[in-house]
Enzyme design. Structure first.
Site, PDB file in Angstrom:
ATOM      1  N   GLY A   1       0.825  -1.203   0.000  1.00 24.40           N
ATOM      2  CA  GLY A   1       0.000   0.000   0.000  1.00 24.40           C
ATOM      3  C   GLY A   1       0.860   1.254   0.000  1.00 24.40           C
ATOM      4  O   GLY A   1       0.604   2.186  -0.742  1.00 24.40           O
ATOM      5  N   PHE A   2       1.853   1.271   0.876  1.00 28.29           N
ATOM      6  CA  PHE A   2       2.818   2.382   0.960  1.00 28.29           C
ATOM      7  C   PHE A   2       2.151   3.735   1.196  1.00 28.29           C
ATOM      8  O   PHE A   2       2.681   4.771   0.822  1.00 28.29           O
ATOM      9  CB  PHE A   2       3.720   2.419  -0.286  1.00 28.29           C
ATOM     10  CG  PHE A   2       4.369   1.098  -0.566  1.00 28.29           C
ATOM     11  CD1 PHE A   2       5.305   0.575   0.308  1.00 28.29           C
ATOM     12  CD2 PHE A   2       4.015   0.346  -1.682  1.00 28.29           C
ATOM     13  CE1 PHE A   2       5.873  -0.674   0.076  1.00 28.29           C
ATOM     14  CE2 PHE A   2       4.587  -0.900  -1.916  1.00 28.29           C
ATOM     15  CZ  PHE A   2       5.516  -1.409  -1.038  1.00 28.29           C
TER      16      PHE A   2
ATOM     17  N   ALA B   1       2.449  -1.380  14.576  1.00 27.70           N
ATOM     18  CA  ALA B   1       3.116  -2.478  15.300  1.00 27.70           C
ATOM     19  C   ALA B   1       3.106  -2.217  16.797  1.00 27.70           C
ATOM     20  O   ALA B   1       2.730  -3.088  17.590  1.00 27.70           O
ATOM     21  CB  ALA B   1       4.543  -2.662  14.786  1.00 27.70           C
TER      22      ALA B   1
ATOM     23  N   GLY C   1       8.718   3.116  15.703  1.00 28.77           N
ATOM     24  CA  GLY C   1       8.290   2.805  14.336  1.00 28.77           C
ATOM     25  C   GLY C   1       9.456   2.382  13.452  1.00 28.77           C
ATOM     26  O   GLY C   1      10.571   2.873  13.582  1.00 28.77           O
ATOM     27  N   VAL C   2       9.147   1.456  12.536  1.00 27.88           N
ATOM     28  CA  VAL C   2      10.166   0.863  11.668  1.00 27.88           C
ATOM     29  C   VAL C   2       9.837   1.073  10.184  1.00 27.88           C
ATOM     30  O   VAL C   2      10.723   1.233   9.355  1.00 27.88           O
ATOM     31  CB  VAL C   2      10.272  -0.660  11.979  1.00 27.88           C
ATOM     32  CG1 VAL C   2      10.838  -1.441  10.812  1.00 27.88           C
ATOM     33  CG2 VAL C   2      11.108  -0.887  13.238  1.00 27.88           C
TER      34      VAL C   2
ATOM     35  N   GLY D   1       2.116  -6.651   4.316  1.00 31.49           N
ATOM     36  CA  GLY D   1       3.451  -7.165   4.028  1.00 31.49           C
ATOM     37  C   GLY D   1       4.447  -6.795   5.100  1.00 31.49           C
ATOM     38  O   GLY D   1       5.560  -7.310   5.129  1.00 31.49           O
TER      39      GLY D   1
ATOM     40  N   GLU E   1       8.724   3.242   7.990  1.00 29.50           N
ATOM     41  CA  GLU E   1       9.011   4.331   7.060  1.00 29.50           C
ATOM     42  C   GLU E   1      10.427   4.897   7.162  1.00 29.50           C
ATOM     43  O   GLU E   1      10.947   5.446   6.197  1.00 29.50           O
ATOM     44  CB  GLU E   1       7.989   5.466   7.277  1.00 29.50           C
ATOM     45  CG  GLU E   1       6.615   5.100   6.742  1.00 29.50           C
ATOM     46  CD  GLU E   1       5.525   5.993   7.292  1.00 29.50           C
ATOM     47  OE1 GLU E   1       5.191   5.862   8.488  1.00 29.50           O
ATOM     48  OE2 GLU E   1       5.014   6.837   6.541  1.00 29.50           O
TER      49      GLU E   1
END
Ligand code: MCN
Ligand code: MOS
Length: 762
Positions: free
Chosen positions: A244-245, A515, A726-727, A472, A729
């Site tokens: 999706g990004f 997450a 957060g991971v 993903g 981006e």
């Protein structure tokens, strides 16, 4: 274990939080076992095809649908004149105007490719053929092609975005060393491998939508508002998503068209957005332009940073791609000023694309820092360390954690940075020029609450249910790990169900916040389930553990056991049978204490309650540093990225295998951004020329070198329940400037305008 106890690390289990469990959905996805939204075996589906405008601006003066309507198989043609009876929905923040009609199709054409009609037929071929027969007459207007079009004079200054402290103008004017330069990034697109689209089905006033979604709850809310339905009447189902990004976080106009058609026809309607329409049915990353001024002392201490930026938006809505999003956070500086302007062009409204704002912002500041290093005759790594920010200068708050120094030092060490010779064009391999460059990145740690439902089923299996999604990034896997870990069961006993807006609430899988939000809720629910099992074991008739001491009971490897002697060890299925329980169900949330049930939905369906990085006494962000080697062939103007080492501080890593994959994915997108990706617009009519994967280039395997990624983070309990930041981006942020800086080092050419194509290198 209670919430506040420190987590056990290096647990023997190879599936615990922190271990490298492979993606649980991986096999399904690569073997065709995963059913995507448009593959749902829904019966009696009619197919909708959109009719795009062929002018870039102006007005539809007539639409003749008679030929289309007479075409075989056609059941319905929708035009802007069709009375659809929809209402405008609230935005991401949930802000909703008073009752305002919503028209997904319009006679006013504001960009080339804008849908002006839709044809619904028995088969997709019949619908496509009939769509070609819709005759449209236009009155053409002047097209504002891009940011730099001389006609682009509809500009809006965003004063509320401006950042300011100290007196940047005076400090810059008085600085011994100055850098002033303009940087540009082009329009970029998400191009997820799974294109967009949906199947809509009504049953009475109940609506079901199968659609790839980064946010089932938010999309359900917006659909319910468009169609004036109670939220619980709308169900958005999205168990698998092919990327999706940022492009699958909200419904788009075509969703309204398909749902409306399904209502009129009283049968399910499928609308597949084609790859080409994916360049106009929703927006990519806005093009940006920014002027940066850096002032420094002769020994390289920054004294002032000024950034004046702009991004394109559409003529009908504002989207901000903040060119000052990362700039104020990166370095120690006493004087800072920024401004930002929106420029209206004839494009679809741009959208969020992996690290919106932070990404172009970092291209500016990280390129400018490299320019400053060369002006000072200083190593770019040394300049960064010399200006290391020991706190957040923008908010004045301490960092919760910032191991960017460790990232820079570890990355430099592994890359071999000390072997670099400073002068441009000084490193060669035969006729190939070698360049080494650095770029740093950051991403704010956003937080929201979530809920999770855990069931212990009669067969002893553990089911975790959440409306959150996995496109993903690894949600299925880390949810299973978190539940297994806290409950004391092997991970293969856990089944995770995701992607249904009727299930437990979760925030958007966006802003790299899912997450941490979801593991917090799952952890809490699993701890509660464990406590409930132990309570049953102590009290229920039929339990062999009755009247043993509470502190002697534990759950290990899926069995309830006691530490006394060789007491029994019962698996969940046996235990439930013995205490005459069918199953056990526990639902927990991490909502702020005292949240009324009626207000809980706001947390899942809007962004209103998202906590920003400085919501507490600390400033909470993820950090990264990229070290890049390029090889440039000056005869051909080709740039190959030959080596990348990147180090990140993202706090505790829930699953290193998945986080590494996230970072690599971001870095690969950064390679694309640096070397290949750019939406090319036809200046005559504002059309996106390269609207397909043959012409809009993204990196292939041959473009991607070995990428070494390193975690230097430590658990940060200010960031989240388990200590992760957060991971998803941060990986892309700083890659493009690192590559541009490496190209400068190789060639002596400073390219400030992405992508670094051969015409600019030669
Ligand atoms: N993770 C971890 N340790 C942490 C945080 C995360 O191991 N401390 C790992 C987990 O595997 C987790 C993943 O990283 O599932 C991403 O977590 P997080 O940073 O919270 O991001 P989200 O789950 O909110 O995912 C959204 C984020 C965004 S905003 C974009 S854009 C993006 C991205 O994730 N789009 C993606 N990664 C993507 N990955 C894939 N494959 N496809 C996309 O479209
Ligand atoms: Mo990511 S661009 O926040 O979905």
């Amino acid at each position: 274990m209670t919430l506040m106890e420190p987590r056990k690390h290096g647990s023997a289990s190879d599936s615990a939080v922190g271990s490298r469990l492979s993606r649980l959905d991986g096999r399904l996805k690569i073997t065709g076992g995963a059913t995507y939204a448009l593959e749902q075996p829904v019966e009696n589906v009619a197919h909708a095809v959109l009719v795009p405008a062929t002018i870039g601006a102006g007005r539809v003066v007539s639409i003749d649908t008679s030929a289309a309507e007479a075409s075989p198989g056609v059941r319905l043609v929708i035009t802007p004149q069709t009375e659809m009876g929809l209402l405008v929905s609230g935005d991401w923040g949930g802000n909703r105007p008073e009752i305002v009609p919503y028209h997904p199709l319009s006679l006013d054409v504001t960009y080339n490719g804008q849908a002006i009609a839709a044809v619904i037929a028995e088969t997709i071929e019949q619908a496509a053929e009939a769509a070609r027969l819709v005759k449209v007459e236009y009155e053409e207007g002047a097209v504002v092609v891009d940011l730099f079009d001389p006609k682009a004079n509809n500009r809006k200054s965003l004063d509320q975005m401006a950042v300011k402290w100290g007196d940047a103008e005076a400090a810059f004017a008085g600085a011994a060393v100055q850098v002033e330069a303009e940087y540009r990034t082009p329009r970029e697109y998400h191009v997820p491998i799974e294109p967009h689209g949906l199947i809509a089905e009504w049953s009475g006033d109940q609506l079901t939508v199968w659609e790839p979604s980064q946010w089932t709850h938010g999309m359900a809310r917006m659909y319910s508002e468009w169609f004036d339905l109670p939220l619980e009447n709308v169900r958005v189902i999205s168990p698998f998503i092919g990327g999706g990004f940022g492009s699958k976080g909200a419904p788009y106009f075509y969703g309204a068209v398909a749902i409306f058609a399904a209502k009129v026809l009283q049968r399910p309607v499928k609308l597949a957005v084609t790859r080409s329409q994916g360049f106009t049915a929703y927006g990519g990353r806005a093009s940006t332009q920014q002027t940066l001024k850096l002032g420094a002392s002769e020994d390289g201490k920054l004294q002032a940073i000024i950034v004046d930026g702009a991004n394109e938006t559409s003529t009908y809505a504002d989207f901000t791609e903040q060119t000052e999003a990362a700039t104020p956070l990166m370095y120690a500086v006493e004087n800072f000023r920024s401004s930002h302007t929106l420029v209206k062009t004839n494009t679809v409204t741009p959208g969020a694309l992996r690290a919106p704002g932070k990404n172009p912002s970092a291209f500016g500041i990280e390129s400018a820092m490299d320019e400053l290093a060369y002006k000072l005759g200083m190593d770019p790594l040394e300049l960064r360390l010399k200006n290391y920010a020991d706190h957040d200068y923008q908010s004045g708050k301490p960092w919760s954690s910032r191991r960017l120094r460790e990232a820079l030092e570890t990355g430099a060490e592994r890359f071999g940075w000390s072997r670099r010779s400073h002068a441009p064009r000084s490193m060669k391999e035969g006729r190939t020029l070698i360049g080494w460059g650095i770029g740093c990145g950051t991403f704010p740690n956003l937080r929201n609450s979530a809920e999770a439902l855990i069931r212990i089923l009669p067969n002893g299996r553990v089911e975790v249910e959440s409306g959150s999604i996995d496109m993903g990034q690894g949600t299925y896997t880390i949810v299973a790990q978190t539940a297994a870990d806290a409950l004391g069961v092997p991970v293969d006993l856990v089944d995770v169900k995701l992607g249904d807006s009727l299930w437990a609430g979760a925030p958007v899988a966006g802003g790299s916040m899912l997450a941490s939000s979801i593991t917090g809720a799952v952890h809490k629910a699993a701890v509660a389930a464990r406590e409930e099992l132990i309570a049953l074991a102590l009290t229920e008739e039929g339990s062999p553990f009755r009247e043993t001491g509470a502190n002697t009971l534990s759950i290990e490897n899926g069995r309830i056991t006691t530490s006394i002697g060789d007491g029994p060890a019962l698996d969940f299925a046996t235990f439930l049978r013995q205490v005459r329980r069918e199953s056990l169900e526990v639902r927990r949330d991490t909502l702020p204490e005292g949240t009324k049930p009626a207000d809980a939905n706001k947390f899942w369906t809007t962004m209103a309650n998202v906590q920003g990085p400085t919501a507490t006494d600390f400033s909470v962000h993820s950090w990264g540093a990229h070290f890049v080697e390029v090889k440039v062939d000056e005869d051909f103007g080709t740039v190959r990225v030959s080596r990348i080492v990147s180090a990140f501080d993202c706090g505790l890593i829930y699953n290193p295998k998945l986080a590494e994959s996230q970072w690599r994915g971001g870095i690969i997108m950064g390679i694309g951004q640096a070397l290949l990706e750019e939406g090319l617009i036809d200046p005559r009519n504002g059309r996106v020329i390269n609207n397909n994967l043959g012409d809009y280039l993204v990196p292939t395997n041959a473009d991607v070198p070995h990428i070494e990624v390193i975690s230097v983070g430590e658990p940060d309990l200010e960031a989240s329940v388990l200590g992760g930041k957060g991971v998803g981006e941060v990986g892309i942020v700083g890659v493009a400037p690192a590559i541009a800086n490496a190209v400068f080092h190789a060639t002596g050419k400073r390219i400030r305008d992405l992508p670094l194509t051969l015409d600019k290198i030669l």
